[in-house]
Design a protein around this motif. Structure first.
Motif, PDB file in Angstrom:
ATOM      1  N   ALA A 169       4.416  -7.634  -2.194  1.00 49.73           N
ATOM      2  CA  ALA A 169       4.856  -6.239  -2.067  1.00 49.73           C
ATOM      3  C   ALA A 169       4.221  -5.378  -3.160  1.00 49.73           C
ATOM      4  N   LEU A 170       4.106  -5.955  -4.375  1.00 47.52           N
ATOM      5  CA  LEU A 170       3.463  -5.224  -5.479  1.00 47.52           C
ATOM      6  C   LEU A 170       1.985  -4.990  -5.170  1.00 47.52           C
ATOM      7  N   ALA A 171       1.331  -6.026  -4.632  1.00 49.37           N
ATOM      8  CA  ALA A 171      -0.085  -5.898  -4.279  1.00 49.37           C
ATOM      9  C   ALA A 171      -0.268  -4.814  -3.219  1.00 49.37           C
ATOM     10  N   SER A 172       0.664  -4.778  -2.280  1.00 56.05           N
ATOM     11  CA  SER A 172       0.611  -3.779  -1.215  1.00 56.05           C
ATOM     12  C   SER A 172       0.760  -2.365  -1.795  1.00 56.05           C
ATOM     13  N   ALA A 173       1.737  -2.205  -2.705  1.00 55.66           N
ATOM     14  CA  ALA A 173       1.939  -0.895  -3.341  1.00 55.66           C
ATOM     15  C   ALA A 173       0.715  -0.511  -4.170  1.00 55.66           C
ATOM     16  N   GLY A 174       0.145  -1.495  -4.880  1.00 52.70           N
ATOM     17  CA  GLY A 174      -1.065  -1.232  -5.668  1.00 52.70           C
ATOM     18  C   GLY A 174      -2.202  -0.758  -4.769  1.00 52.70           C
ATOM     19  N   GLY A 175      -2.318  -1.391  -3.612  1.00 49.21           N
ATOM     20  CA  GLY A 175      -3.347  -0.981  -2.645  1.00 49.21           C
ATOM     21  C   GLY A 175      -3.147   0.461  -2.207  1.00 49.21           C
ATOM     22  N   GLY A 176      -1.876   0.830  -1.989  1.00 45.70           N
ATOM     23  CA  GLY A 176      -1.564   2.205  -1.585  1.00 45.70           C
ATOM     24  C   GLY A 176      -1.936   3.206  -2.663  1.00 45.70           C
TER      25      GLY A 176
END
Lengths: 503, 151
Positions: A169-176
């Motif tokens: 989820a953190l990686a996803s937010a970082g991608g955003g």
């Protein structure tokens, strides 16, 4: 009193024939979206968003809002009749709703879901009417540190409260956030990460990313399952509640309404309210063994919580300009695209818009009750449409939608790219919602942080020392350490109980 | 195509790590700070650093965590690949053939070839669907649809 006069103004706008028609269209389409698996409200709203560009913002949002809360009603129909939740928030309804349907009580289950949703929706709109302006007034005191903290809270709640891998989820937010960096930097206007592509100067359009991740990826994922369902037949005369049903349901509906509203105001996934309501009803029940076997309270409470939660999501959206979920993130972007500035000033600068939207929610909830009860057999029969006829049309509509943003094929190619990325994310369990939320909040977070640092000569400690932002940061700390502490406590308690039972 | 679950997870973790490193390196080409405060490179630098750390943690946990005996799950079914291929071709030919022709071909291809529906049904569906889209979006909503560049 001021709220009532503002509401009267809202009704005078929402009750015009044109807006009533948009409200009906939104609630009807939302219900259809909720009924059909493989197309959620996030995808439906993003797909229809470009069509609203030529519309008056008030009419557009009356329709888009109707889709959002209409989909929550629709999701319960398939959950009860087919054990197939149209939306993730309807998962809980399958536990007892489907059991009731199997016992020949599909009618009361559908009726309590619709009536409970109506009551909860109405209660939530009343609460929104009072809480929204109060919060907006308080938010007028917000400075950059507070906005930074609120945005961070929204994102942390989405990442850390929901299940699944926190790292993913953190990686996803970082991608955003990284996607939000593409284009001109929000402070100095310097171009960043555009790789010589002039099309990227304006950044990547949020609608394109959302459509790729939610609509195209959703279609690809749903093709893994051979989707077919045979709905039960429901006769209209069965759609009524007995006196015993009413007696068992009214308290869960009220509890669910209150719980859903509180959970909805706080950022985080909508499914929590329904699960929490189910847990409470089960806990309060004299005979817990009935749950999972057709207890009407197990449908009434969660359905009420679900709809109350949906309406409550408009509180932070309208008063702070902060989305607490992926759907409200899309609505926030839609507001910006329509030239509105979401935030505390919205209540004072655009009263027509805010109050017409709130008034339309009363109207929409009543429409949904009228639509849902008599039209349940029709909505249930929609699930008989072969999915092979539906999904190619959905893909074509997404292409039309993204092309309509700028009449540019570049967006269509990006759509295909984000569809593929979205599929891989879904396949390897990376949640898409944090990416979307981070993409929307990215510029706000960056701008707030820059301003905080510039005003305070590079010192970021003010975020922790100012009363409001400090409190919000403490809430973030709670969100971060709360769930692991709770898990630790539950594990320890279970171990103690196990030890005692052995002794 | 079938791949092992763990290999897929590892590829995704490495991709996250690579994106983080790329953002970190890319951020170095922008000004980090001026006398007035942070500049264009500030946020990307810290974000790149954070994403690199998350990517490294993902790689580490994927390698370290004991997995159940490897289960093979398909990463794409024939239906998914067929639809994805048809969609990519559709997106590529859209500016060449225009909306009506390419949408008609796309709908026929998906229904007849991917879904194995009868040709007559597929042709009727595609013709009806394309006409409905044009009437609804171009005529009713007055949206501009992609025009053909080769005709």
């Amino acid at each position: 009193m001021e709220s009532f006069s503002s509401l009267a103004l809202g009704f005078s706008i929402a009750l015009t024939p044109e807006n009533l028609l948009y409200c009906l269209a939104g609630t009807f389409f939302g219900t259809v979206v909720g009924v059909l698996p493989g197309l959620g409200p996030a995808a439906a709203i993003t797909i229809l968003l470009p069509l609203t560009f030529g519309m008056d913002p008030i009419s557009a949002f009356i329709m888009l809002g109707g889709i959002y809360y209409g989909s929550q009603y629709g999701g319960s129909t398939t959950a009860i009749l087919l054990r197939m939740p149209g939306e993730s928030s309807s998962i809980v309804t399958t536990f007892d709703g489907y059991a009731m349907a199997k016992q020949g009580r599909a009618g009361p289950a559908l009726a309590v879901a619709a009536i409970g949703s109506f009551i909860a929706g109405t209660i939530a709109v009343v609460a929104l009417m009072f809480v929204g302006p109060l919060l907006a007034e308080a938010a007028l005191a917000f400075g950059p540190p507070e906005y930074f903290a609120v945005a961070l809270l929204g994102l942390c709640a989405l990442i850390f409260v929901e299940g699944g891998s926190k790292l993913k989820a953190l990686a996803s937010a970082g991608g955003g956030f990284l996607l939000a960096m593409i284009g001109l930097d929000p402070v100095g206007g310097q171009e960043r990460f555009i790789f010589g592509q002039l099309d990227l100067l304006d950044g990547i359009d949020f609608v394109v990313v959302a459509m790729g991740l939610f609509a195209v990826a959703e279609v690809l994922v749903s093709l893994e399952d051979a989707y077919s369902a045979k709905p039960m037949s429901v006769r209209l005369r069965n759609l009524w509640l007995t006196w015993d049903d009413w007696r068992a349901s009214w308290k869960p509906i009220l509890r669910g309404s209150a719980l859903g509203f509180v959970m909805g105001v706080l950022p985080g996934p909508g499914t929590i309210a329904t699960f929490a309501s189910y847990g409470i009803e089960r806990h309060l029940s004299k005979d817990r063994s009935r749950f999972g076997r057709g207890a009407i309270e197990g449908v009434a409470g969660p359905e009420a919580a679900n709809n109350s939660d949906t309406i409550a999501r408009f509180v932070p959206l309208l008063s702070l300009g902060i989305p607490g979920s992926n759907v409200t993130a899309i609505l926030l972007s839609a507001m910006i695209l329509h030239g509105l500035t979401p935030g505390p000033l919205l209540f004072t600068q655009e009263p027509d818009f805010v109050w017409a939207l709130i008034a339309s929610m009363y109207v929409g909830n009543a429409m949904l009750l009228v639509l849902n009860l008599p039209m349940v057999p029709l909505f249930a029969s929609l699930t008989r449409i072969p999915y092979s006829f539906l999904y190619p049309a959905v893909l074509v509509v997404t292409v039309i939608g993204v092309y309509a943003i700028d009449n540019d094929m570049y967006n269509v190619w990006l759509l295909a790219l984000f569809g593929a990325i979205g599929y891989l994310m879904r396949r390897f369990e990376f949640p898409a919602a944090p990416l979307v939320l981070a993409l929307v909040l990215g510029p706000l977070v960056e701008r707030s942080l820059y301003r905080t640092m510039t005003i305070n000569q590079g010192d970021v400690s003010v975020i922790f020392t100012r009363p409001i932002s400090g409190t919000i940061m403490a809430c973030i700390g709670l969100v971060l350490i709360g769930p692991p502490l709770l898990r630790f406590w539950v594990a320890r308690r279970s171990a103690n109980l196990a030890k005692r039972s052995v002794q | 195509m079938q791949i092992r679950e763990r290999s897929g997870d590892l590829v995704m973790a490495i991709a996250v790590l690579a994106i983080g490193v790329a953002a970190l390196v890319g951020s170095l080409s922008y000004v980090y700070q001026t006398e007035f405060g942070p500049d264009a490179g500030f946020f990307p630098f810290w974000l790149g650093l954070a994403q690199t750390a998350v990517g490294a943690a993902l790689v580490w946990t994927t390698i370290r965590v004991r997995h159940e005996p490897h289960t093979k799950r398909p990463i794409g079914t024939r239906r998914q690949f067929g639809t994805a291929a048809a969609f990519i071709v559709y997106v590529v030919v859209l500016p060449l053939l225009g909306f009506s022709a390419s949408t008609f071909v796309f709908l026929v291809a998906v229904l007849a070839l991917v879904e194995a529906r009868p040709w007559l049904v597929s042709l009727l569906y595609a013709a009806g669907g394309t006409a409905s889209f044009v009437m609804l979006f171009e005529w009713a909503f007055r949206l501009k649809l992609p025009a053909a560049s080769i005709f």
